[in-house]
Design an enzyme around this catalytic site. Structure first.
Site, PDB file in Angstrom:
ATOM      1  N   HIS A 171       0.975  -1.195  -0.026  1.00 20.32           N
ATOM      2  CA  HIS A 171       0.103  -0.188   0.021  1.00 20.32           C
ATOM      3  C   HIS A 171       0.732   1.408  -0.185  1.00 20.32           C
ATOM      4  CE1 HIS A 171      -3.031   3.016   0.994  1.00 20.32           C
ATOM      5  NE2 HIS A 171      -2.344   3.214   2.017  1.00 20.32           N
TER       6      HIS A 171
ATOM      7  N   CYS B  36      -4.418   1.961  -4.792  1.00 17.26           N
ATOM      8  CA  CYS B  36      -3.562   2.830  -4.192  1.00 17.26           C
ATOM      9  C   CYS B  36      -2.217   3.337  -4.854  1.00 17.26           C
ATOM     10  CB  CYS B  36      -3.203   2.549  -2.647  1.00 17.26           C
ATOM     11  SG  CYS B  36      -2.357   1.062  -2.621  1.00 17.26           S
TER      12      CYS B  36
END
Length: 169
Positions: A39, A109
């Site tokens: 992430h 993301c």
């Protein structure tokens, strides 16, 4: 004579969502080594900006429940002012980075961080991050899991959804 433009540092925060499990289990499950399930977020103008199933969000750096990042990549500096950046984010949030556009493999993301990094600095984020979905899907296990994984929506808790009207809500 004009003064030189202000330069603002741009960082990439990298988090391993698996907390080390990908490193240990990927050889068994995928037949290849993965160092993490990444992430990412962009740090600029004193805030952390990221994308998930809730859309574009922001928080103070390290302010999500993910805690401190596993690594920080220096992406350089930008001349883009905070006001211009917030306008850019608002336009992204109303177009290609709406919450309902989120997809774990194709529009996530890391896609957001890569887009924003290029806007701010002209540089992409590291390929070991952006190539991860295709690496997983290239394995038989990844292909078998894709229908399940496509339904997963990720929104790191702790951020505020970004809105045009007040910069951050």
């Amino acid at each position: 004579m004009d003064s030189p433009p202000m330069l603002y540092p741009v960082k990439l925060y990298v988090y391993d969502l698996s907390k080390g499990m990908a490193r240990r289990l990927s050889p068994i499950m995928l037949g290849k080594q993965l160092d993490g399930i990444w992430h990412t977020s962009i740090i600029v103008h004193r805030d952390e900006f990221f994308y998930g199933s809730g859309g574009i969000s922001s928080c103070p750096p390290g302010g999500t429940l993910l805690g401190p990042p596993d690594s920080i990549v220096d992406l350089g500096c930008t001349e883009v002012t905070e006001d211009l950046f917030l306008e850019y984010l608002a336009s992204l949030g109303e177009s290609i980075f709406r919450g309902e556009s989120y997809n774990l493999f194709d529009h996530n993301c890391n896609t957001f961080s890569n887009e924003v990094a290029q806007f701010l600095t002209g540089r992409k984020i590291p390929s070991y991050i952006t190539d991860l979905p295709s690496e997983v899907l290239a394995t038989p296990f990844g292909q078998a899991l894709r229908p399940l994984l496509d339904s997963i929506q990720i929104q790191p808790p702790g951020g505020n959804t970004f809105s045009r009207h007040n910069g951050q809500s």
